[in-house]
Scaffold this motif. Structure first.
Motif, short mmCIF file in Angstrom:
data_model
loop_
_atom_site.label_atom_id
_atom_site.label_comp_id
_atom_site.label_asym_id
_atom_site.label_seq_id
_atom_site.Cartn_x
_atom_site.Cartn_y
_atom_site.Cartn_z
N VAL A 11 0.86 -1.18 0.00
CA VAL A 11 0.00 0.00 0.00
C VAL A 11 0.90 1.23 0.00
O VAL A 11 1.80 1.35 0.83
CB VAL A 11 -0.93 0.03 1.22
CG1 VAL A 11 -1.78 1.30 1.23
CG2 VAL A 11 -1.82 -1.20 1.26
N CYS A 12 0.66 2.12 -0.94
CA CYS A 12 1.41 3.37 -0.99
C CYS A 12 0.43 4.52 -1.20
O CYS A 12 -0.72 4.30 -1.56
CB CYS A 12 2.46 3.33 -2.09
SG CYS A 12 1.81 3.18 -3.77
N GLY A 13 0.90 5.71 -0.96
CA GLY A 13 0.04 6.86 -1.17
C GLY A 13 0.58 8.10 -0.51
O GLY A 13 1.63 8.09 0.13
N SER A 14 -0.16 9.15 -0.67
CA SER A 14 0.26 10.45 -0.19
C SER A 14 0.10 10.58 1.33
O SER A 14 -0.79 10.00 1.93
CB SER A 14 -0.58 11.53 -0.87
OG SER A 14 -0.34 12.79 -0.31
N ARG A 15 0.98 11.39 1.90
CA ARG A 15 0.86 11.74 3.32
C ARG A 15 -0.32 12.68 3.54
O ARG A 15 -0.69 12.95 4.67
CB ARG A 15 2.13 12.43 3.80
CG ARG A 15 3.26 11.50 4.04
CD ARG A 15 4.46 12.26 4.50
NE ARG A 15 5.44 12.23 3.41
CZ ARG A 15 6.64 12.71 3.47
NH1 ARG A 15 7.06 13.29 4.57
NH2 ARG A 15 7.45 12.62 2.47
N ASP A 16 -0.91 13.15 2.45
CA ASP A 16 -2.01 14.10 2.52
C ASP A 16 -3.38 13.42 2.57
O ASP A 16 -4.40 14.08 2.72
CB ASP A 16 -1.92 15.04 1.31
CG ASP A 16 -2.76 16.27 1.45
OD1 ASP A 16 -2.96 16.74 2.58
OD2 ASP A 16 -3.24 16.78 0.42
N VAL A 17 -3.43 12.10 2.43
CA VAL A 17 -4.71 11.38 2.44
C VAL A 17 -5.34 11.47 3.83
O VAL A 17 -4.70 11.14 4.83
CB VAL A 17 -4.51 9.91 2.02
CG1 VAL A 17 -5.78 9.10 2.25
CG2 VAL A 17 -4.08 9.83 0.56
N ARG A 18 -6.59 11.91 3.87
CA ARG A 18 -7.29 12.06 5.15
C ARG A 18 -8.55 11.20 5.26
O ARG A 18 -9.05 11.00 6.34
CB ARG A 18 -7.67 13.53 5.37
CG ARG A 18 -6.46 14.41 5.56
CD ARG A 18 -6.87 15.86 5.73
NE ARG A 18 -5.73 16.73 5.84
CZ ARG A 18 -5.34 17.31 6.98
NH1 ARG A 18 -5.99 17.10 8.08
NH2 ARG A 18 -4.29 18.09 6.99
N ASP A 19 -9.05 10.73 4.14
CA ASP A 19 -10.31 9.98 4.14
C ASP A 19 -10.06 8.49 4.39
O ASP A 19 -10.06 7.68 3.48
CB ASP A 19 -11.05 10.20 2.82
CG ASP A 19 -12.47 9.67 2.84
OD1 ASP A 19 -12.84 8.96 3.81
OD2 ASP A 19 -13.21 9.96 1.88
N TYR A 20 -9.87 8.15 5.66
CA TYR A 20 -9.59 6.75 5.98
C TYR A 20 -10.80 5.87 5.75
O TYR A 20 -10.66 4.70 5.42
CB TYR A 20 -9.06 6.60 7.41
CG TYR A 20 -10.06 6.89 8.50
CD1 TYR A 20 -10.88 5.89 9.00
CD2 TYR A 20 -10.19 8.17 9.03
CE1 TYR A 20 -11.80 6.14 9.99
CE2 TYR A 20 -11.10 8.43 10.03
CZ TYR A 20 -11.90 7.43 10.50
OH TYR A 20 -12.82 7.69 11.48
#
Length: 152
Positions: A11-20
């Motif tokens: 799993v990868c992605g932005s540190r900006d993701v907020r919608d868990y």
């Protein structure tokens, strides 16, 4: 070669993701035919922190929290921002948080790919593009890893 038979999900992605909630919904859908004991999740151990709300967020952080919540084994691969023992000190650069090794993210991404994941799921932010996420997704695709991307 993988050292066990579990389904290994990178799993990868932005540190900006907020919608868990959306991220968990997607992961639940992708893993719906697997038991928790049949899965291992790996991620890059990055996170952000909102000091006003006192909460952590980011795709890697939520991947670990998801694994804990679902009883899935996980492993984090933190980037060696301070450099490796053999990293020449002159290759460190100054940034807003002090000196760091610019190659740390790429090094970490290669380590995760070397685990031979069965699949990779990326959660790039729609608000701010992440070079590291883009690189990890390209590495996975180029290696023939089944890769999916969800912008949240």
């Amino acid at each position: 070669m993988k050292n066990d038979s579990r389904f290994l999900l990178l799993v990868c992605g932005s540190r900006d993701v907020r919608d868990y909630n959306e991220m968990y919904r997607i992961l639940d859908h992708l893993l719906q035919n697997k038991l928790p004991s049949e899965v291992k999740i790996i991620n890059g151990a990055q996170k952000s922190h909102d000091k006003h709300l006192n909460v952590n967020y980011g795709a890697d952080y939520f991947a670990t929290e998801y694994a804990k919540l679902r009883g899935i084994e996980y492993e984090e691969f933190p980037a060696p921002w301070e450099g490796l023992p053999e990293t020449p000190k002159k290759s460190l650069v100054s940034g807003p948080y002090g000196k760091y090794w610019p190659g740390a993210g790429a090094y970490r991404n290669k380590l995760m790919l070397d685990e031979n994941p069965d699949a990779c799921v990326g959660f790039p932010s729609t608000r701010s593009p992440s070079k590291g996420t883009k690189m990890m997704l390209k590495l996975a695709k180029d290696a023939g890893v089944n890769t999916r991307v969800y912008y949240i």
